[in-house]
Design an enzyme around this catalytic site. Structure first.
Site, mmCIF file in Angstrom:
data_model
loop_
_atom_site.group_PDB
_atom_site.id
_atom_site.type_symbol
_atom_site.label_atom_id
_atom_site.label_comp_id
_atom_site.label_asym_id
_atom_site.label_seq_id
_atom_site.Cartn_x
_atom_site.Cartn_y
_atom_site.Cartn_z
ATOM 1 N N ASP A 427 41.654 47.040 43.184
ATOM 2 C CA ASP A 427 40.285 46.646 43.503
ATOM 3 C C ASP A 427 40.080 46.863 45.003
ATOM 4 O O ASP A 427 41.059 47.028 45.744
ATOM 5 C CB ASP A 427 40.100 45.173 43.121
ATOM 6 C CG ASP A 427 38.733 44.641 43.501
ATOM 7 O OD1 ASP A 427 37.749 45.361 43.305
ATOM 8 O OD2 ASP A 427 38.656 43.509 44.004
ATOM 9 N N LYS A 428 38.844 46.867 45.459
ATOM 10 C CA LYS A 428 38.605 47.035 46.894
ATOM 11 C C LYS A 428 38.226 45.715 47.555
ATOM 12 O O LYS A 428 38.945 45.204 48.397
ATOM 13 C CB LYS A 428 37.504 48.070 47.167
ATOM 14 C CG LYS A 428 37.293 48.327 48.673
ATOM 15 C CD LYS A 428 36.081 49.157 48.952
ATOM 16 C CE LYS A 428 34.799 48.377 48.872
ATOM 17 N NZ LYS A 428 34.649 47.363 49.953
ATOM 18 N N THR A 429 37.083 45.148 47.143
ATOM 19 C CA THR A 429 36.579 43.952 47.804
ATOM 20 C C THR A 429 37.520 42.778 47.572
ATOM 21 O O THR A 429 37.777 42.384 46.441
ATOM 22 C CB THR A 429 35.173 43.611 47.283
ATOM 23 O OG1 THR A 429 34.327 44.745 47.470
ATOM 24 C CG2 THR A 429 34.598 42.418 48.026
ATOM 25 N N GLY A 725 33.080 48.522 42.947
ATOM 26 C CA GLY A 725 31.670 48.524 42.575
ATOM 27 C C GLY A 725 30.771 49.038 43.674
ATOM 28 O O GLY A 725 29.547 49.028 43.530
ATOM 29 N N ASP A 726 31.351 49.494 44.783
ATOM 30 C CA ASP A 726 30.552 49.962 45.924
ATOM 31 C C ASP A 726 29.906 51.316 45.669
ATOM 32 O O ASP A 726 30.274 52.061 44.764
ATOM 33 C CB ASP A 726 31.439 50.063 47.172
ATOM 34 C CG ASP A 726 31.725 48.700 47.764
ATOM 35 O OD1 ASP A 726 30.946 47.782 47.499
ATOM 36 O OD2 ASP A 726 32.727 48.566 48.479
ATOM 37 N N LYS A 837 37.344 49.075 34.444
ATOM 38 C CA LYS A 837 38.624 48.923 35.136
ATOM 39 C C LYS A 837 39.766 48.764 34.134
ATOM 40 O O LYS A 837 40.818 49.399 34.272
ATOM 41 C CB LYS A 837 38.584 47.712 36.073
ATOM 42 C CG LYS A 837 37.683 47.877 37.295
ATOM 43 C CD LYS A 837 37.756 46.629 38.173
ATOM 44 C CE LYS A 837 36.903 46.770 39.413
ATOM 45 N NZ LYS A 837 36.994 45.592 40.293
ATOM 46 N N ASP A 857 41.890 40.575 43.128
ATOM 47 C CA ASP A 857 41.814 39.187 43.587
ATOM 48 C C ASP A 857 40.755 38.359 42.872
ATOM 49 O O ASP A 857 40.669 37.157 43.088
ATOM 50 C CB ASP A 857 41.504 39.156 45.092
ATOM 51 C CG ASP A 857 40.060 39.532 45.388
ATOM 52 O OD1 ASP A 857 39.423 38.862 46.202
ATOM 53 O OD2 ASP A 857 39.570 40.518 44.783
ATOM 54 N N ASN A 860 36.871 39.391 37.915
ATOM 55 C CA ASN A 860 36.530 40.682 37.306
ATOM 56 C C ASN A 860 37.723 41.633 37.250
ATOM 57 O O ASN A 860 37.631 42.717 36.679
ATOM 58 C CB ASN A 860 35.386 41.346 38.087
ATOM 59 C CG ASN A 860 35.738 41.597 39.538
ATOM 60 O OD1 ASN A 860 36.586 40.907 40.101
ATOM 61 N ND2 ASN A 860 35.111 42.571 40.141
#
Length: 1189
Positions: A427-429, A725-726, A837, A857, A860
């Protein structure tokens, strides 16, 4: 004492969208039908009607076992393993005459092994039970009708229909219908971090008909009936009806308070219990995590089957030869081996029935050669993995001081899988970034404000080869103190200097919008200290930014918002009150938020903020003065990886507002099906003709050490996927900042933002759009694959958005897409949903057949974590949902480097070596039995005493192998990180492939041949004792067993790379314990010790031949491994061999250099002490010797 109700906030009168919506009439028509049959009698838990329904209590258990079923269920779990079933059958048969050894000698080791594993599972389950006890014994206030007051009651005693009172910062004990709260209009704030991982507060509110209850006395006469849906796992839906005072009231999720969520910013609430215990939504969601098994375990099962096949084969061969020999005992009516008295024997040796004797001998052989199957393998691996997990948990290099969180191995079953990761899906965020929004820049009236450069900007400038205009990063600001949510510095605006700016009126309006247009609630923490509870980190950052610039929001009540502002004329701070008329909330569909206020000058204002695309299309002609400049700045902020939002306002005419308000309130109170559509249309009518003020930019910063960690993992050969989701542009720029996309890497972009697709979308034909999109994605994938094939030496990065991904995962395209993705070093999936994902993770795992690791983290990410072979949760600010679903938990992404490259590599190597060694030592031991059987005509007589064989795997060879599995290191942690390519040993499975496994097995077979034949040829011929007696059966058994114990333990010593005192103790202690055991066991009367009676003290120890044979056999048995290792290191070194050789050379070079320096300094000191004539003479001699040479 009753608390005073808060009368200052009535948000239910202002919030206009999601927070006030109820379920539709169609849904509530289902009440009473199947799936909607639950009935709750409020405040009547003891009524006959409620008792007859027999709903579950509130007691919750998350344990795997109970006191009743622990033994049978745990035994069932143990005997699911094939090896354990085999030993159980052998233990049962050992009571029959077929057994070659006594029953206790096989039962005791089995009991020890099974008992140890059961004890481990029991301890783990007991810990879960303690957590359940703690939760079940929490206290909550329950209404007592007899005394008209609330009394403390344990959670586990709570019943459906009871009224409860929950206070601020307490967890809800069950699923509760909100009746009223400390706020006059019945609203409350709830934190659902334990449910969905989100720390943002959710606004809940009671029905108007129940919101007036404010005391225990007012609840005395309350009676109502709730009819609602049956227990289910849907957290975000609820369908029910409240029957009260001869009226029906529809219930929605906005009135439901779920178990394990927490009450925040509200003094107390009253509620009625609807679902209890395992009927609550959180417990309905509590599914058992998927069972994950490592690839080594699965291969180990196949090896066990190979050994079983070997066991059956040797038993069959032995029984076949035994049958032939038995048949030959009777030749022409005469008994060949008459001294065995075959005429007076049992069926086991009857020459008249050789086939039956051979069959029974085969059964005996299956038990006798059972030592080929390592009985203690599973329990030894369990012990090693638990200890490895403890070392992971206690690794200080993975401890985060700021958050006070160490790494945590939540399961010990997957340790070695950490060393075999082929693909990482992240994940990114909150995983690569901090998920802590900070206001860093803004554009006001077409002017950029905010100094410094973000990490993404710096990386972008370097990528383009530009000169850095602002060298200092944003973090380098020398602020007075760190303020969470605010990292803005610009001397033109801060400290009240904005009043000197040319566009100070626009700046003033801009920050007034930020301070007013929100739903945040201020909470005074102390003198001059205010904390804001907001529904999102972005919103909190805006309010904090306004406060720091000089527009402090400090009071909210039911009709107004108060700001403390700097008056630009007088230069002093003044309090201004804005009358709050309407809040048009933000939603994903609207992508904007507005408030309608009346300022102290009696002007009606609509203040708005939202996505730039939405705000710009609602601007008036006069309000576009700064549009072009603002768009440029927003584009620049997006490139820098910042989140942007446009800010605008408009003045409202009184007549226009009154007309709109009447229509809006009429739509708001409507119960028609198109209510939401009407409200949305009316909101759009008032949110028009806006005047643009500027735009904000908030940063979600990269976590510390992310770029270096990703670079190291990429150098280790791991493919890295980022699922975010960006927007595509933001994701690409973040990719460069964190080294996902590197210089020289070519980008492949797969998108549907193409002119032909957009043209199709405008026509609105869904089938045509789908067909065109599918064809477009297909062409893009084929083109990309040809590009990758043609430029095989170039690294590629694949970028695809969620919409394109939907078509790429079509059954006809998915294989082509995955083939393309696997050829790329980096894959970035933008605009991905949680479901996508999980699906992508499943596809990567199935297509590659390699180990996948997912890291995230938030809630989701749970599906992705559970779908991957290994799930790693980041214990960040989004709650603990991901951590609870993970296999390993770390505080920062950068710790993944050490978790994989150090602990993963060590665990993989240790477990691989440990299992191979287990099979080696058991084959060595088992085949000495076979050779002895062949020597004795396959009579079924074991070579060793019963208890020698029973203790072999449990006492004499188990501890050294455990030490290997826990402590061994081929290279140090520093070298593991310095040479990431070493990690490929695990990815390629170089230490546990079939050639290596078979090699160890062959080594065991070779060792057994050397031990048996050298031992028998050395001691069976000459006199063994001083009195001339030759070696008998017991002496041969002890000597051969001694050679086996010495050989397998010395083989272990040769295999270890990193010695500790524990390994020395276990290896040499195991050998010493064998001699101690012989002395102690041999001193027991011969009725029990049988062949071991005083065999060491009286027979073996005094004989020099015993010690010489042991030395000779052990050296001979070790030579094959020594020879192979010497050849391998010299001609075919593995990666860790190369690193060790390089390290030794470096150490040797450093040692020589140190000696040289010391020698030179010594000579210098010596020469300085000599007279000048002597020094000249020495120099002349040195010069003459050089000329001669």
């Amino acid at each position: 004492m009753a608390r005073i109700r808060k009368r200052n906030i009535q948000l239910s009168k202002l919030c206009s969208f999601a927070c006030c919506q109820s379920s539709s009439r169609d849904e509530h028509a289902q009440i009473g039908q199947k799936g909607y049959s639950r009935v709750v009698y409020c405040n009547e838990p003891d009524s006959q009607e409620q008792i007859r329904l027999r709903y579950r209590g509130n007691y919750v258990s998350t344990t795997k076992y109970t006191a009743v079923n622990f033994i049978p269920k745990s035994l069932f779990e143990q005997f699911r393993r094939v090896a354990n079933i085999y030993f159980l059958v052998v233990a049962c048969v050992s009571f029959s005459p077929l057994a070659p050894y006594s029953a206790p000698s096989i039962i005791l080791p089995l009991v020890v092994v099974i008992g140890a594993t059961m004890a481990k599972e029991g301890i783990e389950d007991w810990r879960r039970n303690l957590q359940d006890i703690e939760a079940n014994n929490r206290k909550v206030e329950v209404y007592d009708k007899s005394s008209c007051s609330f009394r403390p009651t344990k959670w586990k005693d709570l019943r459906v229909g009871e009224l409860v009172k929950v206070f601020k910062d307490e967890y809800f004990p069950a699923d509760i219908l909100l009746l009223s709260s400390s706020y006059e209009d019945g609203v409350c704030y709830v934190e659902t971090m334990n449910l969905d991982g989100e720390t943002n507060l959710k606004l809940k509110h009671a029905l108007n008909v129940t919101s007036f209850w404010s005391s225990a006395e007012s609840l005395k006469e309350f009676r109502a009936v709730i009819k609602c849906e049956d227990p289910n796992e849907h957290l975000y839906s609820f369908i029910g009806t409240l029957y009260f005072d001869c009226q029906q009231y529809s219930l929605s999720p906005r009135q439901i308070l779920l178990r394990d969520s927490k009450l925040k910013n509200t003094d107390y609430i009253f509620g009625v219990v609807i679902f209890t215990g395992h009927d609550t939504k959180v417990m309905q969601n509590a599914t058992d995590p998927p069972s994950k098994r490592t690839k080594i375990e699965r291969r180990m099962d196949r090896i066990i089957y190979v050994l079983f096949s070997t066991l059956i084969l040797v038993s069959f061969i032995g029984s076949m030869f035994f049958g032939i020999e038995t048949n030959n005992d009777l030749s022409g009516g005469n008994y060949t081996r008459w001294y065995l008295r075959p005429d007076k024997t049992t069926v086991f040796f009857d020459p008249r029935r050789p086939a039956v004797a051979a069959f029974l001998h085969c059964l005996t052989g299956l038990m006798l050669y059972g030592y080929l199957i390592p009985i203690s393998l599973y329990v030894s691996i369990e012990i090693c993995k638990v200890l490895q997990s403890i070392f992971i948990n206690q690794d200080q290099a993975m401890y985060d001081e700021e958050m006070d969180r160490p790494a945590h191995a939540r399961t010990s079953n997957l340790n070695e899988e950490l060393g075999q990761v082929h693909t990482i899906l992240s994940d990114k965020t909150g995983t690569l970034t901090c998920n802590s929004m900070e206001f860093v820049k803004c554009s006001i009236a077409g002017t950029l404000y905010g100094r410094g450069m973000t990490e993404v900007e710096i990386a972008l400038a370097r990528k383009r080869g530009e000169q850095l205009t602002e060298q200092a990063p944003i973090d380098a600001s020398e602020s007075k103190k760190s303020i969470k949510g605010f990292n803005f510095r610009d001397e033109r605006i801060m400290d009240g200097k904005w009043v000197s700016e040319p566009q100070r009126d626009v700046i003033q309006k801009f920050f007034r919008v930020l301070a007013t247009c929100h739903t945040a609630v201020p909470e005074v923490m102390g003198p001059n200290e205010i904390m804001y509870e907001a529904e999102s980190p972005d919103e909190a950052a805006f309010v904090i930014a306004a406060r720091e610039v000089g527009f402090e929001f400090f009071v909210r009540n039911q009709t107004s918002i108060k700001l403390r502002e700097l008056d630009p004329t007088s230069g002093i701070r003044v309090d201004r009150v804005y009358e709050l008329l309407h809040v048009l909330e933000f939603s994903s569909a609207r992508k904007r938020m507005s408030v309608i206020v009346k300022n102290p000058e009696n002007q009606l204002l609509l203040l708005a903020k939202g996505a730039d695309s939405v705000i710009f299309e609602r601007l008036s002609k006069e309000g576009r003065a700064y549009e072009e400049k603002t768009k440029e700045h927003i584009e620049k902020y997006s490139e820098a990886g910042l989140r942007t939002m446009a800010v605008a306002y408009r003045e409202l005419d009184d007549d226009e507002y009154k007309t709109w308000e009447q229509e809006f309130l009429k739509a708001k109170t409507s119960v028609s099906a198109d209510r939401d559509v009407l409200m949305d249309e009316l909101a759009g009518q008032i949110e028009r003709d806006l005047i643009l003020l500027g735009a904000t930019a908030v940063e979600d910063k990269l976590q510390k050490g992310v770029p270096g960690c990703i670079d190291k993992l990429a150098r280790a050969g791991m493919g890295i996927w980022v699922l975010t989701g960006d927007k595509r542009g933001t994701a690409i720029n973040i990719g460069y900042a964190c080294s996902l996309l590197r210089h020289g890497m070519k980008q492949i972009v797969i998108t549907l933002e193409l002119p032909e697709i957009l043209a199709q979308e405008k026509e609105g034909d869904k089938e045509a759009i789908a067909e065109a999109s599918l064809n477009s994605i297909k062409l893009q994938i084929l083109k990309a694959k040809s590009q990758v094939t043609e430029e095989s030496s170039t690294e590629f990065g694949l970028i695809i958005d969620g919409k394109s991904l939907t078509y790429a995962m079509d059954k006809n395209l998915v294989n082509s897409f995955m083939d393309l993705a696997m050829r790329c070093a980096t894959v970035i999936c933008c605009r991905s949903s949680p479901k996508q994902k999980a699906v992508i993770t499943r596809l990567v795992k199935s297509v590659t057949g390699r180990t996948t690791l997912a890291i995230g983290d938030g809630a989701n990410d749970v599906g992705m974590l559970q779908e991957a072979d290994i799930g790693v949760g980041i214990s960040g600010v989004e709650g603990m949902q991901a951590v609870m679903a993970s296999d390993f938990a770390i505080a920062q992404f950068r710790f993944l480097e050490r978790l994989l490259l150090v602990h993963g590599h060590w665990c993989y190597r240790r477990i691989s070596m440990m299992i191979c060694y287990f099979f080696y030592k058991n084959i060595t031991f088992g085949f000495t039995l076979f050779w002895f059987e062949a020597y004795t005509s396959f009579s079924g007589q074991p070579a060793y005493n019963d208890w020698y064989m029973s203790c072999y795997n449990v006492f004499f060879t188990s501890l050294p192998v455990i030490a290997l599995g826990v402590f061994d290191q081929d290279v140090s942690a520093r070298l593991c990180l310095k040479h990431p390519l070493l990690y490929q040993e695990g990815v390629r499975n170089m230490l546990f492939n079939w050639p290596r496994i078979l090699g160890w097995m062959f080594n065991g077979l070779l060792s057994s041949i050397i031990i048996y034949f050298l031992t028998t040829n050395s001691i069976t011929g000459p006199a063994f004792r001083k009195d001339g007696q030759v070696a008998d059966y017991s002496v041969l058994g002890v000597t051969m067993y001694t050679c086996v114990v010495w050989t397998v333990n010395c083989q272990m010593a040769l295999s270890i790379n990193y010695f500790t005192w524990i390994q020395h103790l276990f290896i040499w202690g195991s050998i010493a314990f064998w001699y101690i055991f012989l002395v102690v066991y041999g001193s027991i009367p011969p009725t029990l010790s049988t062949t071991a009676y005083k065999v060491l003290v009286e027979a073996c120890a005094p004989s020099i031949l015993y010690w010489l044979t042991t030395l000779l056999v052990v050296i001979a048995a070790l030579l094959p491994l020594l020879s192979y290792r010497a050849f391998q290191i010299r001609f075919r070194p593995m990666e860790h061999d190369r690193i060790q050789i390089q390290r030794r050379r470096l150490e040797s070079t450093e040692y020589d250099a140190t000696r040289r320096r010391l020698s030179e300094s010594s000579e210098a000191r010596t020469s300085s002490e000599l007279p000048s004539e002597v020094r000249i003479r020495i120099d002349n001699l040195k010069a003459s010797s050089k000329r001669k040479n």
